[in-house]
Design an enzyme around this catalytic site. Structure first.
Site, PDB file in Angstrom:
ATOM      1  CB  SER A 137       8.255  12.495  -0.031  1.00 30.44           C
ATOM      2  OG  SER A 137       8.644  12.316   1.287  1.00 30.44           O
ATOM      3  CE1 TYR A 150       9.410   7.234  -0.889  1.00 29.04           C
ATOM      4  CE2 TYR A 150      10.502   8.201   0.340  1.00 29.04           C
ATOM      5  CZ  TYR A 150       9.473   8.284  -0.030  1.00 29.04           C
ATOM      6  OH  TYR A 150       7.832   9.006   0.373  1.00 29.04           O
TER       7      TYR A 150
HETATM    8  P1  NAP Z   1       0.690   3.110   1.605  1.00 30.85           P
HETATM    9  O1  NAP Z   1      -0.217   3.420   3.173  1.00 30.85           O
HETATM   10  O2  NAP Z   1       1.597   2.100   2.469  1.00 30.85           O
HETATM   11  O3  NAP Z   1      -0.254   3.150   1.138  1.00 30.85           O
HETATM   12  C1  NAP Z   1       0.664   3.416  -0.177  1.00 30.85           C
HETATM   13  C2  NAP Z   1      -0.545   2.780  -1.467  1.00 30.85           C
HETATM   14  O4  NAP Z   1       0.372   2.411  -2.762  1.00 30.85           O
HETATM   15  C3  NAP Z   1      -1.153   1.467  -1.590  1.00 30.85           C
HETATM   16  O5  NAP Z   1      -2.949   1.964  -1.175  1.00 30.85           O
HETATM   17  C4  NAP Z   1      -0.592   0.746  -2.131  1.00 30.85           C
HETATM   18  O6  NAP Z   1      -1.594  -0.240  -3.009  1.00 30.85           O
HETATM   19  C5  NAP Z   1      -0.420   1.730  -3.424  1.00 30.85           C
HETATM   20  N1  NAP Z   1       0.580   0.667  -4.593  1.00 30.85           N
HETATM   21  C6  NAP Z   1       1.931   0.370  -4.180  1.00 30.85           C
HETATM   22  N2  NAP Z   1       2.446  -0.254  -5.223  1.00 30.85           N
HETATM   23  C7  NAP Z   1       1.088   0.306  -6.552  1.00 30.85           C
HETATM   24  C8  NAP Z   1       1.329  -0.217  -7.218  1.00 30.85           C
HETATM   25  N3  NAP Z   1       1.864  -0.671  -7.841  1.00 30.85           N
HETATM   26  N4  NAP Z   1       0.020   0.317  -8.401  1.00 30.85           N
HETATM   27  C9  NAP Z   1      -1.367   1.082  -7.969  1.00 30.85           C
HETATM   28  N5  NAP Z   1      -1.188   1.416  -5.873  1.00 30.85           N
HETATM   29  C10 NAP Z   1      -0.242   0.647  -5.703  1.00 30.85           C
HETATM   30  O7  NAP Z   1       1.759   4.118   2.179  1.00 30.85           O
HETATM   31  P2  NAP Z   1       1.432   5.420   2.697  1.00 30.85           P
HETATM   32  O8  NAP Z   1       2.006   6.145   3.486  1.00 30.85           O
HETATM   33  O9  NAP Z   1       0.254   5.763   2.287  1.00 30.85           O
HETATM   34  O10 NAP Z   1       2.083   6.594   1.130  1.00 30.85           O
HETATM   35  C11 NAP Z   1       1.173   7.292   0.254  1.00 30.85           C
HETATM   36  C12 NAP Z   1       2.216   7.977  -0.496  1.00 30.85           C
HETATM   37  O11 NAP Z   1       2.746   8.742   0.583  1.00 30.85           O
HETATM   38  C13 NAP Z   1       3.423   7.798  -1.232  1.00 30.85           C
HETATM   39  O12 NAP Z   1       3.728   7.749  -2.631  1.00 30.85           O
HETATM   40  C14 NAP Z   1       3.812   7.942  -0.031  1.00 30.85           C
HETATM   41  O13 NAP Z   1       5.852   7.764  -0.841  1.00 30.85           O
HETATM   42  C15 NAP Z   1       4.118   9.310   0.007  1.00 30.85           C
HETATM   43  N6  NAP Z   1       5.093   9.509   1.727  1.00 30.85           N
HETATM   44  C16 NAP Z   1       4.411   8.951   2.564  1.00 30.85           C
HETATM   45  C17 NAP Z   1       5.382   9.040   4.093  1.00 30.85           C
HETATM   46  C18 NAP Z   1       4.309   8.144   5.305  1.00 30.85           C
HETATM   47  O14 NAP Z   1       5.315   8.667   6.372  1.00 30.85           O
HETATM   48  N7  NAP Z   1       3.671   7.243   5.397  1.00 30.85           N
HETATM   49  C19 NAP Z   1       5.629  10.386   4.307  1.00 30.85           C
HETATM   50  C20 NAP Z   1       5.788  11.027   2.944  1.00 30.85           C
HETATM   51  C21 NAP Z   1       4.994  10.956   1.452  1.00 30.85           C
HETATM   52  P3  NAP Z   1      -1.113  -1.691  -3.455  1.00 30.85           P
HETATM   53  O15 NAP Z   1      -0.320  -2.378  -2.672  1.00 30.85           O
HETATM   54  O16 NAP Z   1      -3.235  -2.540  -2.862  1.00 30.85           O
HETATM   55  O17 NAP Z   1      -1.800  -1.815  -4.889  1.00 30.85           O
END
Ligand code: NAP
Length: 276
Positions: A137, A150
């Site tokens: 991130s 985080y």
């Molecule tokens: P998201 O839409 O909430 O997706 C998160 C994914 O992680 C879901 O598929 C969820 O699947 C999975 N997950 C959560 N806990 C888990 C577990 N214990 N085991 C397996 N899977 C798990 O969020 P996103 O934005 O796509 O996030 C993806 C990555 O990008 C994350 O690492 C996040 O920190 C990073 N990121 C996001 C942003 C942003 O603004 N969105 C910015 C910077 C970085 P299930 O709940 O079905 O298991």
């Protein structure tokens, strides 16, 4: 990495939503054999429909991770790429977040990523090649009030990834970091809810409420991007011959990373403290 024969195989975690789902679909379109993993298998029908495979995967559960890797090896005999994307944002003041929740944040964002990498590495070493793409991130370059856990996890992911890149280079395995900025996914709802749940009342309530309002504006404004845009960067990181060590995406993330390089801590503090 250029596609080889037989069809290259990728395992993407957190594929039931947001960035992971978009990356899985984009890589399937490029002709890769994609295994998307998450706890909510019912949320990965699009992956199955597109020709990929959805597998139940909890990155906090050792047996679940072992079973997933064993299945892929049994079906394909190889794993070329691991995209460690599963993660969530646990917010709230350090004082308000129970230590058990802080441990869970590390369990998902850091130890899950590390354990799955441990399970995949013997397979990549045997192939003599491979690529690990860790979704970090811009939160690993900057910091926010009420976001200490985080940010700690993402700083940890970057330290781990940089060390691992050197460690794995002699084995032909590369490690690439992707640093998304604000992306419109379920991550926003989950992190905002945790912020208000933990610090919506009490000593940090005013900061929490200001931060919530500011983030809602960012989520809806031009700084934030779609998960598909991040997916394109992930596809590039996976398929290009010689990837950079880290990619910030979208443009707003690149700008923030650039600013962090230029400005001293106190000036960064002045800017970032306006968030709350
Ligand atoms: P998201 O839409 O909430 O997706 C998160 C994914 O992680 C879901 O598929 C969820 O699947 C999975 N997950 C959560 N806990 C888990 C577990 N214990 N085991 C397996 N899977 C798990 O969020 P996103 O934005 O796509 O996030 C993806 C990555 O990008 C994350 O690492 C996040 O920190 C990073 N990121 C996001 C942003 C942003 O603004 N969105 C910015 C910077 C970085 P299930 O709940 O079905 O298991």
């Amino acid at each position: 990495m250029a596609p080889t024969t037989p069809t290259p195989v990728a395992l993407i975690t957190g594929a039931s939503s947001g960035i992971g789902l978009a990356a899985a679909l984009a890589l399937i379109e490029k002709g890769w054999a994609v295994y998307g993993g998450a706890r909510r298998v019912d949320r990965m029908q699009q992956i199955t429909d597109a020709g990929g495979t959805a597998i139940e995967l909890d990155v906090t559960d050792d047996s679940s991770m072992t079973a997933a890797v064993e299945r892929i090896v049994a079906e394909r005999g190889r794993i070329d790429v691991l995209v460690n994307n599963a993660g969530y944002g646990s917010y709230g003041s350090l004082e308000d977040v129970p230590i058990d929740e802080a441990r869970r944040q590390f369990e998902v964002n850091v130890f899950g990523l590390a354990r799955l990498t441990q399970l995949v590495l013997p397979i990549m070493r045997e192939l003599g090649r491979g690529r690990i793409v860790n979704i970090s991130s811009i939160g690993a370059r900057i910091y926010e009030p009420l976001g200490s856990w985080y940010h700690s996890t993402k700083f940890a992911v970057e330290g781990l990834s940089d060390s691992l890149r050197l460690e794995l280079a002699p084995h032909g395995i590369d490690v690439v970091i992707v640093q998304p900025g604000p992306i419109r996914t379920e991550w926003n709802t989950i992190s905002r809810e945790s912020l208000l749940e933990r610090s919506g009342q009490g000593a940090y309530a005013e900061q929490a409420s200001r931060m919530h309002a500011n983030y809602t504006r960012v989520d809806e404004g031009p700084m934030s991007a779609s998960p598909e845009e991040v997916a394109q960067t992930i596809v590039h990181a996976v398929t290009t011959g010689r990837p950079r060590t880290r990619y910030a995406v979208p443009f707003s993330a690149k700008a923030i990373v650039g600013l962090r390089r230029l400005l001293p801590d106190r000036m960064m503090d002045a800017i970032l403290s306006r968030l709350a």
